[in-house]
Design an enzyme around this catalytic site. Sequence first.
Site, mmCIF file in Angstrom:
data_model
loop_
_atom_site.group_PDB
_atom_site.id
_atom_site.type_symbol
_atom_site.label_atom_id
_atom_site.label_comp_id
_atom_site.label_asym_id
_atom_site.label_seq_id
_atom_site.Cartn_x
_atom_site.Cartn_y
_atom_site.Cartn_z
ATOM 1 N N CYS A 246 30.998 63.424 55.620
ATOM 2 C CA CYS A 246 31.278 62.268 54.763
ATOM 3 C C CYS A 246 30.805 62.543 53.331
ATOM 4 O O CYS A 246 31.405 63.351 52.635
ATOM 5 C CB CYS A 246 30.668 61.002 55.349
ATOM 6 S SG CYS A 246 31.311 59.475 54.596
ATOM 7 N N HIS B 224 32.151 61.110 60.555
ATOM 8 C CA HIS B 224 30.752 61.236 60.981
ATOM 9 C C HIS B 224 30.682 61.729 62.427
ATOM 10 O O HIS B 224 30.575 60.908 63.354
ATOM 11 C CB HIS B 224 30.047 59.878 60.887
ATOM 12 C CG HIS B 224 29.777 59.404 59.503
ATOM 13 N ND1 HIS B 224 28.587 59.651 58.846
ATOM 14 C CD2 HIS B 224 30.542 58.686 58.642
ATOM 15 C CE1 HIS B 224 28.629 59.107 57.636
ATOM 16 N NE2 HIS B 224 29.802 58.519 57.487
ATOM 17 N N GLU C 39 28.231 62.909 63.884
ATOM 18 C CA GLU C 39 26.904 62.605 64.425
ATOM 19 C C GLU C 39 26.816 61.193 64.996
ATOM 20 O O GLU C 39 25.841 60.860 65.682
ATOM 21 C CB GLU C 39 25.836 62.801 63.342
ATOM 22 C CG GLU C 39 25.731 61.707 62.302
ATOM 23 C CD GLU C 39 26.805 61.753 61.206
ATOM 24 O OE1 GLU C 39 26.729 60.930 60.275
ATOM 25 O OE2 GLU C 39 27.709 62.616 61.289
#
Length: 202
Positions: free
Chosen positions: A84, A185, A187
Amino acid sequence: MKVAVVAVQGAVEEHESILEAAGERIGEDVEVVWARYPEDLEDVDAVVIPGGESTTIGRLMERHDLVKPLLELAESDTPILGTCAGMVILAREVVPQAHPGTEVEIEQPLLGLMDVRVVRNAFGRQRESFEVDIEIEGLEDRFRAVFIRAPAVDEVLSDDVKVLAEYGDYIVAVEQDHLLATAFHPELTDDPRLHAYFLEKV
């Protein structure tokens, strides 16, 4: 394997968790360090620049004297992942969402390591946050991509850049040698495959 996550802003804990899971996936013990100062980047095998607000992250990286050691790590072919806002930080050129396709200079610190032009907030206010399954080259099955006020690549500036994923009119994941960047993202999912792909660059 020692991996630094730039910890001036953003989803640091989430990256730590998914990096550890990715290490298990590829049979590596991963030690994650939170990098706030230059000494935190010593003797690392890879670096992650997380999401957040790219202008703020860039300024904090400058204030904490992280820019020079990060550039030195890149020069020594240390793998770097930007997610990002991290994609924006890694890009050579950045344009605002309001003026796509124009050469408007963005006043924010950039590492300028990847030969791509990135549009900030590429998907506009109406789609600030959304999730979608996308195909990523190198991964067998589709990946759940979480976009939050996401940037995207609108132009590749070199043949050295490999496009890994696209969504709509934009490129949302790119690779250039030891560098990897995503507009989304990874994660914020429980799927460690993309981080495992990154760790295999070490």
